[in-house]
Design a protein around this motif. Structure first.
Motif, PDB file in Angstrom:
ATOM      1  N   MET A   1       0.852  -1.174   0.000  1.00 30.13           N
ATOM      2  CA  MET A   1       0.000   0.000   0.000  1.00 30.13           C
ATOM      3  C   MET A   1       0.899   1.238   0.000  1.00 30.13           C
ATOM      4  N   LYS A   2       0.590   2.176  -0.836  1.00 35.13           N
ATOM      5  CA  LYS A   2       1.404   3.372  -0.976  1.00 35.13           C
ATOM      6  C   LYS A   2       1.143   4.319   0.196  1.00 35.13           C
ATOM      7  N   LEU A   3       2.093   5.203   0.405  1.00 35.41           N
ATOM      8  CA  LEU A   3       2.010   6.164   1.512  1.00 35.41           C
ATOM      9  C   LEU A   3       0.801   7.084   1.354  1.00 35.41           C
ATOM     10  N   ILE A   4       0.496   7.494   0.173  1.00 31.79           N
ATOM     11  CA  ILE A   4      -0.639   8.404  -0.048  1.00 31.79           C
ATOM     12  C   ILE A   4      -1.958   7.715   0.288  1.00 31.79           C
ATOM     13  N   GLN A   5      -2.059   6.406   0.049  1.00 33.81           N
ATOM     14  CA  GLN A   5      -3.267   5.661   0.409  1.00 33.81           C
ATOM     15  C   GLN A   5      -3.395   5.547   1.931  1.00 33.81           C
ATOM     16  N   ARG A   6      -2.271   5.319   2.603  1.00 30.13           N
ATOM     17  CA  ARG A   6      -2.289   5.239   4.073  1.00 30.13           C
ATOM     18  C   ARG A   6      -2.762   6.562   4.684  1.00 30.13           C
ATOM     19  N   ILE A   7      -2.242   7.651   4.162  1.00 33.68           N
ATOM     20  CA  ILE A   7      -2.639   8.965   4.660  1.00 33.68           C
ATOM     21  C   ILE A   7      -4.127   9.209   4.392  1.00 33.68           C
ATOM     22  N   GLY A   8      -4.599   8.789   3.217  1.00 32.23           N
ATOM     23  CA  GLY A   8      -6.021   8.935   2.903  1.00 32.23           C
ATOM     24  C   GLY A   8      -6.911   8.140   3.841  1.00 32.23           C
ATOM     25  N   PHE A   9      -6.550   6.884   4.141  1.00 33.43           N
ATOM     26  CA  PHE A   9      -7.326   6.076   5.072  1.00 33.43           C
ATOM     27  C   PHE A   9      -7.298   6.668   6.489  1.00 33.43           C
ATOM     28  N   TYR A  10      -6.119   7.146   6.896  1.00 31.91           N
ATOM     29  CA  TYR A  10      -5.988   7.751   8.223  1.00 31.91           C
ATOM     30  C   TYR A  10      -6.884   8.978   8.341  1.00 31.91           C
ATOM     31  N   LEU A  11      -6.818   9.874   7.382  1.00 37.86           N
ATOM     32  CA  LEU A  11      -7.626  11.097   7.428  1.00 37.86           C
ATOM     33  C   LEU A  11      -9.116  10.785   7.332  1.00 37.86           C
ATOM     34  N   GLY A  12      -9.483   9.781   6.553  1.00 39.54           N
ATOM     35  CA  GLY A  12     -10.896   9.379   6.471  1.00 39.54           C
ATOM     36  C   GLY A  12     -11.411   8.869   7.810  1.00 39.54           C
ATOM     37  N   GLY A  13     -10.671   8.003   8.464  1.00 36.89           N
ATOM     38  CA  GLY A  13     -11.074   7.486   9.777  1.00 36.89           C
ATOM     39  C   GLY A  13     -11.070   8.557  10.847  1.00 36.89           C
ATOM     40  N   PHE A  14     -10.077   9.439  10.770  1.00 40.64           N
ATOM     41  CA  PHE A  14      -9.993  10.529  11.735  1.00 40.64           C
ATOM     42  C   PHE A  14     -11.195  11.460  11.612  1.00 40.64           C
ATOM     43  N   SER A  15     -11.577  11.786  10.388  1.00 35.32           N
ATOM     44  CA  SER A  15     -12.721  12.680  10.190  1.00 35.32           C
ATOM     45  C   SER A  15     -14.027  12.014  10.625  1.00 35.32           C
ATOM     46  N   ILE A  16     -14.188  10.723  10.369  1.00 35.13           N
ATOM     47  CA  ILE A  16     -15.385  10.008  10.845  1.00 35.13           C
ATOM     48  C   ILE A  16     -15.432  10.020  12.368  1.00 35.13           C
ATOM     49  N   GLY A  17     -14.294   9.829  13.015  1.00 37.96           N
ATOM     50  CA  GLY A  17     -14.229   9.886  14.476  1.00 37.96           C
ATOM     51  C   GLY A  17     -14.602  11.248  15.029  1.00 37.96           C
ATOM     52  N   LEU A  18     -14.144  12.300  14.362  1.00 35.58           N
ATOM     53  CA  LEU A  18     -14.498  13.653  14.803  1.00 35.58           C
ATOM     54  C   LEU A  18     -15.994  13.909  14.681  1.00 35.58           C
ATOM     55  N   VAL A  19     -16.602  13.427  13.609  1.00 39.90           N
ATOM     56  CA  VAL A  19     -18.047  13.605  13.423  1.00 39.90           C
ATOM     57  C   VAL A  19     -18.807  12.855  14.516  1.00 39.90           C
ATOM     58  N   ILE A  20     -18.380  11.643  14.834  1.00 38.72           N
ATOM     59  CA  ILE A  20     -19.044  10.868  15.884  1.00 38.72           C
ATOM     60  C   ILE A  20     -18.895  11.558  17.231  1.00 38.72           C
TER      61      ILE A  20
END
Length: 122
Positions: A1-20
């Motif tokens: 998995m490329k670094l840009i994909q890891r950052i994308g998954f991290y930011l996606g999960g982080f934003s979902i957590g903030l919304v919750i």
């Protein structure tokens, strides 16, 4: 998995957590009063505020009103060097604040269930 994909998954999960978290903590009246000054101000403002005879005279003469006093107590700074915090049964606190762009010193007697504004010095 490329670094840009890891950052994308991290930011996606982080934003979902903030919304919750925003959803669950939306109606809470949480505050972070950890310092001694913030705890004293919060303690005084949660109690019933009574006025001494001298302060009642200032209010009746329309030199100051109770809403302005309450606002000064909310935004004031506690001067612990001028306060007598260990006095029994009620501690005496000196709060420096501003009313109508004038510096005032409020003297508050903080008891268990009530707080009494003893004096206002301009």
């Amino acid at each position: 998995m490329k670094l840009i994909q890891r950052i994308g998954f991290y930011l996606g999960g982080f934003s979902i957590g903030l919304v919750i978290l925003a959803f669950f903590l939306n109606g809470k009246k949480a505050s972070c009063a950890y310092g001694p000054e913030a705890r004293v101000i919060k303690n005084i403002n949660t109690k019933t505020l009574l006025y001494s005879d001298t302060v009642d005279l200032l209010i009746s003469d329309r030199k100051v009103d109770s809403a302005t006093i309450k606002n000064a107590l909310l935004k004031g700074d506690v001067d612990f060097s001028m306060s007598n915090t260990r006095q029994k049964p009620c501690g005496i606190y000196t709060i420096e604040s501003y009313i109508d762009d004038k510096e005032v010193i409020l003297t508050v007697e903080n008891c268990d269930s009530i707080a009494t504004l003893q004096n206002i010095k301009w």
